[in-house]
Scaffold this motif. Sequence first.
Motif, PDB file in Angstrom:
ATOM      1  N   GLN A 248       0.752  -1.227   0.059  1.00  0.00           N
ATOM      2  CA  GLN A 248      -0.026  -0.094   0.128  1.00  0.00           C
ATOM      3  C   GLN A 248       0.925   1.395   0.122  1.00  0.00           C
ATOM      4  O   GLN A 248       0.276   2.351   0.399  1.00  0.00           O
ATOM      5  CB  GLN A 248      -0.860   0.053   1.130  1.00  0.00           C
ATOM      6  N   ASP A 249       2.088   1.155  -0.351  1.00  0.00           N
ATOM      7  CA  ASP A 249       3.008   2.334  -0.461  1.00  0.00           C
ATOM      8  C   ASP A 249       2.428   3.319  -1.520  1.00  0.00           C
ATOM      9  O   ASP A 249       1.934   3.219  -2.455  1.00  0.00           O
ATOM     10  CB  ASP A 249       4.356   1.902  -0.900  1.00  0.00           C
ATOM     11  N   GLY A 250       2.311   4.747  -0.793  1.00  0.00           N
ATOM     12  CA  GLY A 250       1.839   5.753  -1.756  1.00  0.00           C
ATOM     13  C   GLY A 250       0.456   5.882  -1.666  1.00  0.00           C
ATOM     14  O   GLY A 250      -0.202   6.912  -2.184  1.00  0.00           O
ATOM     15  N   GLN A 251      -0.213   5.032  -0.823  1.00  0.00           N
ATOM     16  CA  GLN A 251      -1.563   5.073  -0.319  1.00  0.00           C
ATOM     17  C   GLN A 251      -2.019   5.755   0.662  1.00  0.00           C
ATOM     18  O   GLN A 251      -1.420   5.518   1.806  1.00  0.00           O
ATOM     19  CB  GLN A 251      -2.521   3.905  -0.862  1.00  0.00           C
ATOM     20  N   ASP A 252      -3.358   6.341   0.751  1.00  0.00           N
ATOM     21  CA  ASP A 252      -3.756   6.840   2.060  1.00  0.00           C
ATOM     22  C   ASP A 252      -4.219   5.479   3.115  1.00  0.00           C
ATOM     23  O   ASP A 252      -4.644   4.683   2.343  1.00  0.00           O
ATOM     24  CB  ASP A 252      -5.020   7.691   2.064  1.00  0.00           C
ATOM     25  N   ILE A 253      -4.151   5.383   4.302  1.00  0.00           N
ATOM     26  CA  ILE A 253      -4.852   4.376   4.963  1.00  0.00           C
ATOM     27  C   ILE A 253      -5.630   4.652   6.175  1.00  0.00           C
ATOM     28  O   ILE A 253      -5.468   6.101   6.376  1.00  0.00           O
ATOM     29  CB  ILE A 253      -3.586   3.542   5.635  1.00  0.00           C
ATOM     30  N   HIS A 254      -6.695   3.737   6.390  1.00  0.00           N
ATOM     31  CA  HIS A 254      -7.615   3.945   7.365  1.00  0.00           C
ATOM     32  C   HIS A 254      -7.722   2.957   8.330  1.00  0.00           C
ATOM     33  O   HIS A 254      -7.272   1.939   7.952  1.00  0.00           O
ATOM     34  CB  HIS A 254      -9.010   4.166   6.416  1.00  0.00           C
ATOM     35  N   ALA A 255      -8.333   3.316   9.409  1.00  0.00           N
ATOM     36  CA  ALA A 255      -8.675   2.112  10.556  1.00  0.00           C
ATOM     37  C   ALA A 255      -9.464   1.083   9.820  1.00  0.00           C
ATOM     38  O   ALA A 255     -10.352   1.612   9.134  1.00  0.00           O
ATOM     39  CB  ALA A 255      -9.364   2.842  11.589  1.00  0.00           C
ATOM     40  N   GLY A 256      -9.186  -0.047  10.176  1.00  0.00           N
ATOM     41  CA  GLY A 256      -9.964  -1.217   9.403  1.00  0.00           C
ATOM     42  C   GLY A 256      -9.305  -1.878   8.209  1.00  0.00           C
ATOM     43  O   GLY A 256      -9.642  -2.781   7.697  1.00  0.00           O
ATOM     44  N   ASP A 257      -8.459  -0.876   7.305  1.00  0.00           N
ATOM     45  CA  ASP A 257      -8.019  -1.262   6.060  1.00  0.00           C
ATOM     46  C   ASP A 257      -7.094  -2.510   6.579  1.00  0.00           C
ATOM     47  O   ASP A 257      -6.542  -2.674   7.435  1.00  0.00           O
ATOM     48  CB  ASP A 257      -7.062  -0.365   5.715  1.00  0.00           C
ATOM     49  N   MET A 258      -6.932  -3.393   5.336  1.00  0.00           N
ATOM     50  CA  MET A 258      -5.881  -4.717   5.455  1.00  0.00           C
ATOM     51  C   MET A 258      -4.750  -4.246   4.804  1.00  0.00           C
ATOM     52  O   MET A 258      -4.755  -3.880   3.330  1.00  0.00           O
ATOM     53  CB  MET A 258      -6.571  -5.673   4.941  1.00  0.00           C
ATOM     54  N   LEU A 259      -3.428  -4.116   5.215  1.00  0.00           N
ATOM     55  CA  LEU A 259      -2.240  -3.951   4.806  1.00  0.00           C
ATOM     56  C   LEU A 259      -1.479  -5.288   4.488  1.00  0.00           C
ATOM     57  O   LEU A 259      -1.774  -6.017   5.287  1.00  0.00           O
ATOM     58  CB  LEU A 259      -1.356  -2.760   5.601  1.00  0.00           C
ATOM     59  N   THR A 260      -0.628  -5.148   3.485  1.00  0.00           N
ATOM     60  CA  THR A 260       0.233  -6.314   3.209  1.00  0.00           C
ATOM     61  C   THR A 260       1.560  -5.882   2.943  1.00  0.00           C
ATOM     62  O   THR A 260       1.924  -4.885   2.531  1.00  0.00           O
ATOM     63  CB  THR A 260      -0.427  -6.859   1.952  1.00  0.00           C
ATOM     64  N   ILE A 261       2.667  -6.722   3.443  1.00  0.00           N
ATOM     65  CA  ILE A 261       3.925  -6.771   3.343  1.00  0.00           C
ATOM     66  C   ILE A 261       4.385  -8.030   2.491  1.00  0.00           C
ATOM     67  O   ILE A 261       4.057  -9.061   3.060  1.00  0.00           O
ATOM     68  CB  ILE A 261       4.870  -6.608   4.736  1.00  0.00           C
ATOM     69  N   ASN A 262       4.865  -7.601   1.644  1.00  0.00           N
ATOM     70  CA  ASN A 262       5.452  -9.022   0.687  1.00  0.00           C
ATOM     71  C   ASN A 262       6.819  -9.219   1.312  1.00  0.00           C
ATOM     72  O   ASN A 262       7.632  -8.391   1.561  1.00  0.00           O
ATOM     73  CB  ASN A 262       5.596  -8.615  -1.019  1.00  0.00           C
ATOM     74  N   TYR A 263       7.130 -10.283   1.572  1.00  0.00           N
ATOM     75  CA  TYR A 263       8.320 -10.562   2.280  1.00  0.00           C
ATOM     76  C   TYR A 263       9.157 -12.071   1.971  1.00  0.00           C
ATOM     77  O   TYR A 263       8.476 -12.906   1.483  1.00  0.00           O
ATOM     78  CB  TYR A 263       7.802 -10.844   3.940  1.00  0.00           C
ATOM     79  N   ALA A 264      10.412 -11.999   2.002  1.00  0.00           N
ATOM     80  CA  ALA A 264      11.298 -13.265   1.587  1.00  0.00           C
ATOM     81  C   ALA A 264      12.566 -13.062   2.246  1.00  0.00           C
ATOM     82  O   ALA A 264      13.193 -11.909   2.404  1.00  0.00           O
ATOM     83  CB  ALA A 264      11.581 -13.461   0.286  1.00  0.00           C
ATOM     84  N   ALA A 265      12.934 -14.183   3.078  1.00  0.00           N
ATOM     85  CA  ALA A 265      14.252 -14.088   3.641  1.00  0.00           C
ATOM     86  C   ALA A 265      15.079 -15.504   3.341  1.00  0.00           C
ATOM     87  O   ALA A 265      14.714 -16.528   3.171  1.00  0.00           O
ATOM     88  CB  ALA A 265      14.302 -14.266   5.379  1.00  0.00           C
ATOM     89  N   THR A 266      16.339 -15.101   3.000  1.00  0.00           N
ATOM     90  CA  THR A 266      17.239 -15.988   2.323  1.00  0.00           C
ATOM     91  C   THR A 266      18.456 -15.849   2.913  1.00  0.00           C
ATOM     92  O   THR A 266      18.847 -14.950   3.853  1.00  0.00           O
ATOM     93  CB  THR A 266      17.508 -16.002   0.742  1.00  0.00           C
ATOM     94  N   ASP A 267      19.652 -16.575   2.865  1.00  0.00           N
ATOM     95  CA  ASP A 267      20.753 -16.072   3.289  1.00  0.00           C
ATOM     96  C   ASP A 267      21.906 -17.270   2.325  1.00  0.00           C
ATOM     97  O   ASP A 267      21.533 -17.790   1.715  1.00  0.00           O
ATOM     98  CB  ASP A 267      21.235 -16.757   5.024  1.00  0.00           C
ATOM     99  N   ASN A 268      23.214 -16.969   2.563  1.00  0.00           N
ATOM    100  CA  ASN A 268      24.395 -17.575   1.853  1.00  0.00           C
ATOM    101  C   ASN A 268      24.786 -18.697   2.654  1.00  0.00           C
ATOM    102  O   ASN A 268      25.938 -19.300   2.291  1.00  0.00           O
ATOM    103  CB  ASN A 268      25.392 -16.631   1.565  1.00  0.00           C
ATOM    104  N   GLN A 269      23.992 -19.353   3.793  1.00  0.00           N
ATOM    105  CA  GLN A 269      24.356 -20.397   4.511  1.00  0.00           C
ATOM    106  C   GLN A 269      23.455 -21.637   4.449  1.00  0.00           C
ATOM    107  O   GLN A 269      23.254 -22.171   5.429  1.00  0.00           O
ATOM    108  CB  GLN A 269      24.857 -19.947   6.136  1.00  0.00           C
TER     109      GLN A 269
END
Length: 358
Positions: A248-269
């Motif tokens: 939701q980057d760049g958007q207005d937000i309100h109480a009750g809105d559903m927000l999402t973070i796309n996420y991934a974790a990796t490593d070199n081990q």
Amino acid sequence: MLRNNLKINGKNTLMKLRSSTPFFILFLLGMLIQSCSKTNYDYLLRPFNEIKQFYIVTSTGDTTKCLIQGDSITVFWNPDVAMPDKVSPRIVVDEKATVSPASGEAVSFTKNTTYTVTAENGDVKTYRLNPIVKKPLPSISNVSGNITWLSTTQLNIYGENFLVQADAANIGIYLQRVSDGFEFPLEVIKERTTNYSLIAKVPEFTESQGIGLHKLYMKIGDKPTKSVDIQVYAPDIYGAQITSSFVQDGQDIHAGDMLTINYAATDNQGGKVARFYSTNDVETVLLYISYEESVEIKQFTRTANSIQFKVPDEINKFVGKKVGQLRLFYKSAPPDQATFSSYRHTMYLTKPSNVVVK
């Protein structure tokens, strides 16, 4: 009863008894029987032939610990005090018994020395001396700190008597995970070991090693010492490569809105570090309005690659203000590091652009 009557009635009563010959004879017989019974009891010979106490005062003024068990007298001798050829033990027996050699008499401090206790009635019991050099057990009193995988390289371990029973080559240090009993050794730096301290290397981090409360203990041969507690923490987040985006980057937000973070974790081990920073490990999302104003969210819907949450009503007190930052806190963070000022086990998302609370 008769004696009391005699005292009360005086000489007249005694004269009356004498005038009645049969009664008087019975009276004398009763007195005689009573006298004979008292004499036999007083001279009953005692059968007691046990040693009640046995101790030795050393040259340093200390009293040795002794265990009398059966016909054996075990003397636990302090290894820090030179063992003498002869000792003069203090011995306590029954008041009517005798002991040989006598209390305080010098005897050879060996297993060949015996003591004979003779009871008043002639019963005899023989004890044998059993000197033992008692080496004090090693013990761990404290450790320099906790372990954070990939950051902590060694532990300084303090205590006493580390080298009394073995040299450094025979000392082992172990960590045991409390949750499941998994155990692994730590290498001891032999040349840095003293009787009161040693240094142990933290082993290489592997997939089998986890986090949480562990028991640290020393083992000499097959004999473990008492353990001390130590916490083992996940590697710092810097060991993982985390990519994320705020949908939701760049958007207005309100109480009750559903927000999402796309996420991934990796490593070199091989995933050893990333496994502590997956979406399932996220414990808190913090929406910063300003440096001192924020909203905390702890309820999420998670997938392998996203975190979704509802904007709480608390956001209404910040209407008209911008969301300045989003920050993630993880379950694996040490309690003393899971603070808003800590960076080792938390992560900031890319700063949102023009996200306004409406």
